[in-house]
Design a protein around this motif. Structure first.
Motif, PDB file in Angstrom:
ATOM      1  N   ASP A  36       0.838  -1.201   0.000  1.00 46.84           N
ATOM      2  CA  ASP A  36       0.000   0.000   0.000  1.00 46.84           C
ATOM      3  C   ASP A  36       0.874   1.251   0.000  1.00 46.84           C
ATOM      4  O   ASP A  36       1.867   1.331   0.712  1.00 46.84           O
ATOM      5  CB  ASP A  36      -0.909  -0.019   1.249  1.00 46.84           C
ATOM      6  N   TYR A 160     -13.395   9.047 -11.914  1.00 47.98           N
ATOM      7  CA  TYR A 160     -13.176   7.839 -11.100  1.00 47.98           C
ATOM      8  C   TYR A 160     -13.696   6.597 -11.817  1.00 47.98           C
ATOM      9  O   TYR A 160     -12.968   5.620 -12.009  1.00 47.98           O
ATOM     10  CB  TYR A 160     -13.857   7.988  -9.724  1.00 47.98           C
ATOM     11  N   LYS A 164     -11.773   3.319 -13.446  1.00 44.73           N
ATOM     12  CA  LYS A 164     -12.039   1.937 -13.010  1.00 44.73           C
ATOM     13  C   LYS A 164     -12.481   1.085 -14.206  1.00 44.73           C
ATOM     14  O   LYS A 164     -12.071  -0.068 -14.348  1.00 44.73           O
ATOM     15  CB  LYS A 164     -13.122   1.902 -11.923  1.00 44.73           C
TER      16      LYS A 164
HETATM   17  P1  NAD Z   1      -9.907   3.469   0.107  1.00 42.78           P
HETATM   18  O1  NAD Z   1      -9.779   4.791  -0.559  1.00 42.78           O
HETATM   19  O2  NAD Z   1     -10.412   3.389   1.490  1.00 42.78           O
HETATM   20  O3  NAD Z   1      -8.485   2.726   0.084  1.00 42.78           O
HETATM   21  C1  NAD Z   1      -7.650   2.713  -1.019  1.00 42.78           C
HETATM   22  C2  NAD Z   1      -6.287   2.198  -0.582  1.00 42.78           C
HETATM   23  O4  NAD Z   1      -5.433   2.127  -1.739  1.00 42.78           O
HETATM   24  C3  NAD Z   1      -5.585   3.108   0.425  1.00 42.78           C
HETATM   25  O5  NAD Z   1      -5.047   2.335   1.475  1.00 42.78           O
HETATM   26  C4  NAD Z   1      -4.488   3.767  -0.389  1.00 42.78           C
HETATM   27  O6  NAD Z   1      -3.345   4.115   0.376  1.00 42.78           O
HETATM   28  C5  NAD Z   1      -4.171   2.682  -1.409  1.00 42.78           C
HETATM   29  N1  NAD Z   1      -3.558   3.213  -2.636  1.00 42.78           N
HETATM   30  C6  NAD Z   1      -3.975   4.263  -3.378  1.00 42.78           C
HETATM   31  N2  NAD Z   1      -3.145   4.454  -4.425  1.00 42.78           N
HETATM   32  C7  NAD Z   1      -2.209   3.479  -4.357  1.00 42.78           C
HETATM   33  C8  NAD Z   1      -1.088   3.135  -5.169  1.00 42.78           C
HETATM   34  N3  NAD Z   1      -0.771   3.858  -6.259  1.00 42.78           N
HETATM   35  N4  NAD Z   1      -0.347   2.073  -4.817  1.00 42.78           N
HETATM   36  C9  NAD Z   1      -0.649   1.346  -3.700  1.00 42.78           C
HETATM   37  N5  NAD Z   1      -1.675   1.632  -2.894  1.00 42.78           N
HETATM   38  C10 NAD Z   1      -2.452   2.683  -3.222  1.00 42.78           C
HETATM   39  O7  NAD Z   1     -10.773   2.578  -0.887  1.00 42.78           O
HETATM   40  P2  NAD Z   1     -11.891   1.476  -0.627  1.00 42.78           P
HETATM   41  O8  NAD Z   1     -13.177   2.135  -0.439  1.00 42.78           O
HETATM   42  O9  NAD Z   1     -11.380   0.520   0.382  1.00 42.78           O
HETATM   43  O10 NAD Z   1     -11.923   0.777  -2.070  1.00 42.78           O
HETATM   44  C11 NAD Z   1     -11.059  -0.321  -2.365  1.00 42.78           C
HETATM   45  C12 NAD Z   1     -11.359  -0.823  -3.764  1.00 42.78           C
HETATM   46  O11 NAD Z   1     -12.730  -1.215  -3.850  1.00 42.78           O
HETATM   47  C13 NAD Z   1     -11.163   0.227  -4.851  1.00 42.78           C
HETATM   48  O12 NAD Z   1     -10.606  -0.404  -5.983  1.00 42.78           O
HETATM   49  C14 NAD Z   1     -12.572   0.726  -5.158  1.00 42.78           C
HETATM   50  O13 NAD Z   1     -12.665   1.169  -6.491  1.00 42.78           O
HETATM   51  C15 NAD Z   1     -13.371  -0.540  -4.927  1.00 42.78           C
HETATM   52  N6  NAD Z   1     -14.774  -0.350  -4.531  1.00 42.78           N
HETATM   53  C16 NAD Z   1     -15.089   0.424  -3.455  1.00 42.78           C
HETATM   54  C17 NAD Z   1     -16.419   0.517  -3.049  1.00 42.78           C
HETATM   55  C18 NAD Z   1     -16.822   1.351  -1.843  1.00 42.78           C
HETATM   56  O14 NAD Z   1     -18.010   1.532  -1.619  1.00 42.78           O
HETATM   57  N7  NAD Z   1     -15.907   1.852  -1.055  1.00 42.78           N
HETATM   58  C19 NAD Z   1     -17.413  -0.162  -3.759  1.00 42.78           C
HETATM   59  C20 NAD Z   1     -17.045  -0.939  -4.868  1.00 42.78           C
HETATM   60  C21 NAD Z   1     -15.722  -1.033  -5.233  1.00 42.78           C
END
Ligand code: NAD
Ligand code: DAU
Length: 360
Positions: A36, A160, A164
């Protein structure tokens, strides 16, 4: 499973819940490497208990950027990684509107880089798996009826979701072109412990507790399909175990709510655990009175709803948490941990809010 699993973005909301879920609820015997970048959204401390209990033999944290080919490649080799679960992403739609560049870099170039590393290291191995975490937002915005199916054409409408969508296409292309065993899940809105307070539910919850105005975009009628984060984690686990390479699975809570309904359900949960009459910060008003309508999000998608029929039929997954149950667990967690979280993220978050439009 006794393999080494590389989890990217494991210090964020869903990634940290997933790592905890795997260690505590699945009987997994292998090792997890959490890779991360620790952006504003990642907190290593989200898993400090896991690090104490399982590190360094079965849990390793590495600070790194998924865009860095050399570093990711070295990690895959050093730890003999045979499963990759890619959570790493820039995830906040509002931020993508104000500054899309990082979204393009991490969500597209980063995902491409991971796929390339997997291809370079795994050649024609069949005992490997690349699971890419995606979102329902790639399908665009629904009218009053209908739900997103796996076959629904992509129609992303924010930087965003466009980024994705692009990474989903790349992941599928690596399956079809190179035979890389890729699976993808497109999930609806998650809520639960460890979510960054820039997102609607924790933002409203923490503001309500502090008696601050709760910003509702537009008319509050936008609709999201909510899923408790542990249910999402279980879906990912089921796909890793039994999902077919090359397949996409939609994951949703069958829990469509307009934003105002979501907030009312949240306030009901909050009233049970912290009644507004006993909360001195509210100075006699009720949580609902904190709702403040603000300017709408640019290009705000009106309605999302997921059809999870395929993962139910083929893999036997369905959500276990009802909305009020999940909200009560979430409220309880934030009441216990919210002030720490607020302090940790406060500086960067408040600066961002000020720079943009919420705190004027
Ligand atoms: P979040 O923003 O809480 O966490 C993202 C994490 O990715 C963080 O720990 C950040 O430090 C890390 N990160 C960002 N850029 C990075 C890089 N270049 N290299 C390494 N690490 C990096 O996100 P989340 O809500 O936990 O979402 C996680 C995944 O699930 C994402 O791919 C998101 O698109 C997907 N998603 C989220 C939701 C939701 O409701 N939160 C729903 C569907 C899908
Ligand atoms: O659908 C899955 C997506 O859910 C994920 O892919 C994203 O990473 C995740 O951030 C989430 O996106 P949303 O834009 O739906 O989530 P957010 O919590 O930002 O907003 C939920 C709804 O609430 C949305 O209609 C916008 C509205 N909203 C949000 C905020 C932060 C408000 O009205 N006021 C707010 O202050």
């Amino acid at each position: 499973m006794t393999k080494t699993m590389l989890v990217t973005g494991g210090a964020g909301f869903i990634g940290s819940n997933f790592i905890r879920f795997v260690f505590e609820k699945t009987g997994f015997k292998g090792r997890i490497v959490n890779f991360d970048k620790l952006t504003y959204a990642g907190l290593r401390g989200n898993l400090s208990d896991i690090e104490r209990r399982f590190g360094p033999k079965r849990y390793v944290f590495i600070k790194g950027d998924i865009c860095n080919f050399k570093k990711v490649n070295a990690v895959i080799r050093k730890y003999d990684v045979s499963v990759i679960v890619n959570f790493a992403a820039e995830t906040h739609v509002d931020r993508s509107i104000h500054g899309p560049r990082e979204f393009i870099e991490t969500n597209i170039t980063g995902a491409f880089n991971l796929l390339e590393c997997a291809r370079a290291n795994w050649k024609n191995r069949k005992d490997v798996r690349f699971h890419h975490i995606s979102t329902d937002e790639v399908f665009g915005s629904l009218g009053k009826t209908g739900r997103f199916m796996e076959t629904t054409p992509y129609d992303p409408r924010s930087p965003y979701s466009a980024a994705k969508a692009s990474s989903d296409h790349l992941a599928r292309a690596y399956f079809h072109t190179y035979g890389l065993p890729v699976t993808i899940s497109n999930c609806s809105n998650n809520y639960g412990p460890y979510q960054h307070p820039e997102k609607l539910i924790p933002l409203a919850l923490l503001k309500a507790v502090d008696g601050e105005p709760i910003p509702v975009y537009g008319d509050g009628g936008n609709t999201r399909d909510w899923l408790f984060v542990e249910d999402h984690c279980r879906a990912i686990w089921v796909i890793l175990r039994r999902g077919r390479p090359g397949e996409t699975y939609n994951v949703g809570g069958n829990c469509e709510k307009r934003n105002l309904e979501t907030l009312r359900a949240l306030f009901r949960a909050l009233e049970k655990l912290k009644p507004s009459v006993k909360n001195q910060m509210l100075k006699g008003c009720r949580y609902e009175e904190l709702i403040t309508f603000v300017k709408d999000r640019a290009g705000h998608d009106r309605r999302y709803a997921i059809d999870s029929g395929k993962i139910k039929r083929e893999l036997g997954w369905k959500p276990r948490f009802g909305f009020s149950e999940g909200l009560e667990a979430t409220v309880a967690w934030y009441l216990a941990h919210g002030s720490r979280l607020k302090k940790t993220v406060a500086a960067s978050y408040r600066a961002w809010l000020k720079k943009n439009y919420i705190l004027r």
